[in-house]
Design an enzyme around this catalytic site. Structure first.
Site, mmCIF file in Angstrom:
data_model
loop_
_atom_site.group_PDB
_atom_site.id
_atom_site.type_symbol
_atom_site.label_atom_id
_atom_site.label_comp_id
_atom_site.label_asym_id
_atom_site.label_seq_id
_atom_site.Cartn_x
_atom_site.Cartn_y
_atom_site.Cartn_z
ATOM 1 N N GLU A 44 -37.600 -5.347 15.056
ATOM 2 C CA GLU A 44 -38.428 -5.309 13.879
ATOM 3 C C GLU A 44 -39.226 -6.206 14.381
ATOM 4 O O GLU A 44 -39.055 -7.454 14.831
ATOM 5 C CB GLU A 44 -37.314 -6.056 12.687
ATOM 6 C CG GLU A 44 -37.851 -6.531 11.692
ATOM 7 C CD GLU A 44 -36.927 -6.187 10.188
ATOM 8 O OE1 GLU A 44 -35.701 -6.451 10.303
ATOM 9 O OE2 GLU A 44 -37.622 -6.125 8.987
ATOM 10 N N CYS A 238 -36.099 -4.714 7.117
ATOM 11 C CA CYS A 238 -37.139 -5.004 5.670
ATOM 12 C C CYS A 238 -38.281 -4.388 5.552
ATOM 13 O O CYS A 238 -38.664 -4.821 4.221
ATOM 14 C CB CYS A 238 -36.510 -6.492 5.122
ATOM 15 S SG CYS A 238 -35.027 -6.694 4.885
ATOM 16 N N ASN A 369 -33.671 1.664 4.650
ATOM 17 C CA ASN A 369 -32.607 0.239 5.058
ATOM 18 C C ASN A 369 -32.107 -0.576 4.080
ATOM 19 O O ASN A 369 -31.034 0.732 4.303
ATOM 20 C CB ASN A 369 -34.390 -0.643 5.559
ATOM 21 C CG ASN A 369 -33.836 -1.718 5.862
ATOM 22 O OD1 ASN A 369 -32.949 -1.905 7.168
ATOM 23 N ND2 ASN A 369 -33.704 -3.650 6.106
ATOM 24 N N GLU A 370 -31.274 -1.527 3.860
ATOM 25 C CA GLU A 370 -30.560 -2.085 3.361
ATOM 26 C C GLU A 370 -31.114 -1.365 1.817
ATOM 27 O O GLU A 370 -31.532 -2.181 0.987
ATOM 28 C CB GLU A 370 -30.832 -3.137 3.186
ATOM 29 C CG GLU A 370 -30.415 -4.073 4.593
ATOM 30 C CD GLU A 370 -30.481 -5.421 4.632
ATOM 31 O OE1 GLU A 370 -30.886 -5.709 3.597
ATOM 32 O OE2 GLU A 370 -29.928 -5.640 6.041
#
Ligand code: AHR
Length: 654
Positions: A44, A238, A369-370
């Site tokens: 990331e 994120c 993602n989350e």
């Protein structure tokens, strides 16, 4: 399937009596295969991981697209210098801003200085390539002298570009440095009189990974390659979601000519008040094409994670209305075509035009993602249906929120997601664990009782947080790495279910991080693997191909053992983690295969104190050391060091 633990209170006694604990490995019948993707990497752009890190560009804000257009730049006027520097907006360009320089009198020097990413890392005798775009308007700006200088202004390298015309064109020159400097800067000195538009000012080392232009930092790629990762997750994290949807990761902005990649703010620019990074933006110079190439170079399966029509649920939580999800889904389909499509397909052709006619053979994709909640499930279904319809072989990765234990909304949220995953059957569910070290040793059995009939597991982000989640005081201590190793023994025991795992985040710039701990640390010149890196590397290089059953004293704590077979080398691999401050003598018997008397090779990773760490000054304070060990007819006896991770490879007789 418990990780084997031995009663450590007896260890002192073992030493005195010279009695060894007993472990038995059943090699007659493998329990399951080990996935070749068992250990991978998570990338990331956080902590200056891409811009200022892996991406070798040395100029910060090369297109003047940061919120404050001159951030990173300084106008220099020496005595007698007169003129202006204006910021112009040309909406015909994808990155609309450019700089107009009007020089009335160059005097003793009219210049523009770039500070780099916390300076520029410059090496003695290394060559650097400057590129800038320019267009002449009035008068005669006769040339630009390019200097790389120390913070005190001493010239390390110098060259010149000239011959500007009235059409936009790029100008290039090469500079060779006469000394090494971690905090260098670059100055452009303008000559003559007149007006010149300039844009996209770039400085790269020539010595990038594989010598590629627009390339990556070779030392950092080497650290990735050395781990032989099974997969490479990208672009996060994120960053996929964005603070709001306007800031989400849009892969189509990250390909083609780097000059046309639309610069975006980096969500880690402002995420943490305690670590603000107002100069953190995404140039996307390391975009999806460079990512696929990198994965190919290091032999990792590509694993893109795409935005699913939801912004970060910790931030704005913006949702795309269901009837407007189409373009997001189309982006996902187009990404698959970009990676795998034939050269006569729309996106396959763009890949080929960028220099890779062969498909990248992408086999899996993460949807979100989350994410969590009903809104996620609703959107997941639309993506999954569209992808499976067009690409039935594509393996889908579904999210399980930001913490597989309780967070963010309690266990009920996780249970709800899992109730859906059992119905929707993605190939993998992505669980995250950012917990304190003790949690990892207390939960080596986390997956023991998971349902074996549902989706497989991807432990897609995890790391022991020495103080607390994303706490700025977190460090990559030996304790975190050692306790992570114990957890990995547990993952290995569950290799039938856990098919992929990766530590997160990957990179941290010593002077520009937002989140720690991180697997690999670097400054502008140097880089090193943390203790956690060497744990990941030990497990990855010694994953084996088949899991074996391990039996031993089940009472105890502090010792964790797993064993696999490597069918390629015909060896049994034994991993032992000793988290105790006493050595542990263990007698290991291998049943069901012959080994015979001989020598086995071992690697041990250990350190005297749980607080020890690697650092720029001592990059290999915690580093694996080789040893050899005599084997008996049916096994071996070894004294496993205190606070240690040991891997032994025992040749099996045919
Ligand atoms: O790894 C750092 C961050 O932790 C990731 O971006 C996010 O997915 C997680 O919350």
């Amino acid at each position: 399937m418990k990780a084997v633990a031995i009663f450590t209170m007896l260890l002192g006694l073992f030493c005195v009596l010279n009695a060894a604990s007993q472990i038995t490995i059943d090699a007659s019948q493998p329990k399951s295969d080990i996935s070749p993707t068992m250990y991978g990497l998570f990338f990331e752009d956080i902590n200056f991981g891409a811009d200022g890190g892996l991406y070798a560009e040395l100029v910060k804000n090369r297109s003047f697209q940061f919120d404050r257009p001159m951030m990173g730049w300084e106008v220099l006027k020496k005595s007698g210098a007169q003129g202006d520097v204006l910021v112009l907006r040309d909406d015909t360009q994808k990155n609309p801003r450019l700089i107009r320089i009007r020089i009335d009198n160059a005097g003793s020097g009219f210049g523009l200085k770039n500070e780099g990413f916390r300076g520029m890392g410059i090496r003695e005798n290394a060559a650097y390539r400057l590129t800038l775009w320019a267009k002449k308007l009035e008068g005669e700006v006769t040339g630009v002298t390019v200097q790389i200088v120390t913070p005190h202004g001493n010239v390390l390298a110098e060259s010149r570009v000239n011959g500007f015309t009235q059409d936009w064109a790029s100008y290039t020159c090469e500079l060779t440095a006469n000394a090494t400097q971690a905090k260098a800067e670059m100055i452009l000195w303008f000559e003559g009189q007149g007006t010149l538009d300039i844009d996209f000012i770039s400085l790269f080392p020539k010595d990038t990974w594989k010598g590629r232009e627009n390339g990556l930092r070779a030392d950092l790629v080497q650290l990735l390659a050395d781990i032989k990762p099974g997969f490479l997750r990208f672009p996060g994290g994120c960053i996929v979601e964005g603070f709001d949807l306007s800031q989400r990761y849009q892969w189509k902005h990250t390909i083609g000519d780097p000059r046309d990649r639309i610069v975006n703010i980096n969500r880690w620019n402002f995420e943490f008040n305690h670590r603000p990074a107002p100069d953190y933006f995404q140039s996307y110079g390391l975009g999806y094409f460079e990512y696929f190439l990198l994965a190919e170079d290091i032999g990792a399966e590509p694993m893109p994670i795409i935005n699913c029509g939801m912004a970060c649920q910790f931030n704005t939580c913006e949702l795309v209305p269901m009837d407007q999800l189409g373009p997001y889904v189309q982006d996902a389909l187009d990404l698959i075509e970009f990676a795998n499509g034939p050269v006569d397909s729309e996106w396959g052709k763009i890949r080929a035009d960028m220099g890779h006619s062969k498909p990248f053979n992408m086999k899996m994709i993460g949807i979100g993602n989350e994410q969590w909640g009903e809104q996620y499930i609703e959107r997941y279904k639309v993506f999954a249906a569209a992808i499976k319809e067009k690409y039935p072989e594509m393996q889908l990765i579904a999210a399980a929120g930001s913490d597989a234990t309780i967070f963010p909304n309690g266990r009920a949220e996780i249970d709800y997601l899992w109730s859906q995953w059992r119905i929707l059957k993605p190939e993998f569910v992505d669980e995250h664990f950012y917990r304190q070290p003790d949690w990892f040793v207390q939960n080596t059995d986390w997956y023991d009782d998971y349902d074996r009939t549902g989706p497989k597991l991807f432990v897609g982000e995890w790391a022991a947080q020495s103080e607390g989640v994303a706490n700025p005081d977190n460090r990559n201590t030996w304790k975190t790495a050692l306790y992570e190793a114990a957890f990995m023994i547990g993952l290995e025991h569950n290799a039938d279910l856990v098919r992929m795992s990766c530590y997160a985040p990957l990179f941290g710039h010593e002077d520009a991080w937002q989140w720690r701990p991180d697997l690999i640390w670097f400054d502008n010149l140097k880089s090193y693997g943390s203790a956690n890196y060497y744990v990941q590397k030990l497990f990855s290089l010694n994953a084996g191909t088949q899991l074996l059953d391990v039996h031993g004293d089940k009472d105890a704590e502090g010792i964790f053992v797993s064993s696999t077979v490597d069918e390629n080398t015909n060896e049994a691999i034994i991993k032992v983690v000793n988290i105790n401050e006493e050595p542990a003598e263990i007698n290991i018997e291998l049943h069901g295969k012959k080994i015979g008397k001989g020598m086995a090779k071992g690697l041990v990773l250990t350190s005297d104190s749980l607080d020890d760490m690697n650092s720029i000054e001592y990059p290999q304070k915690i580093y694996p050391h080789q040893f050899t060990i005599k084997t008996k007819d049916d096994g071996l006896t070894h004294q496993f060091a205190p606070f240690s991770v040991t891997v032994v490879r025992v040749p099996i007789k045919r």
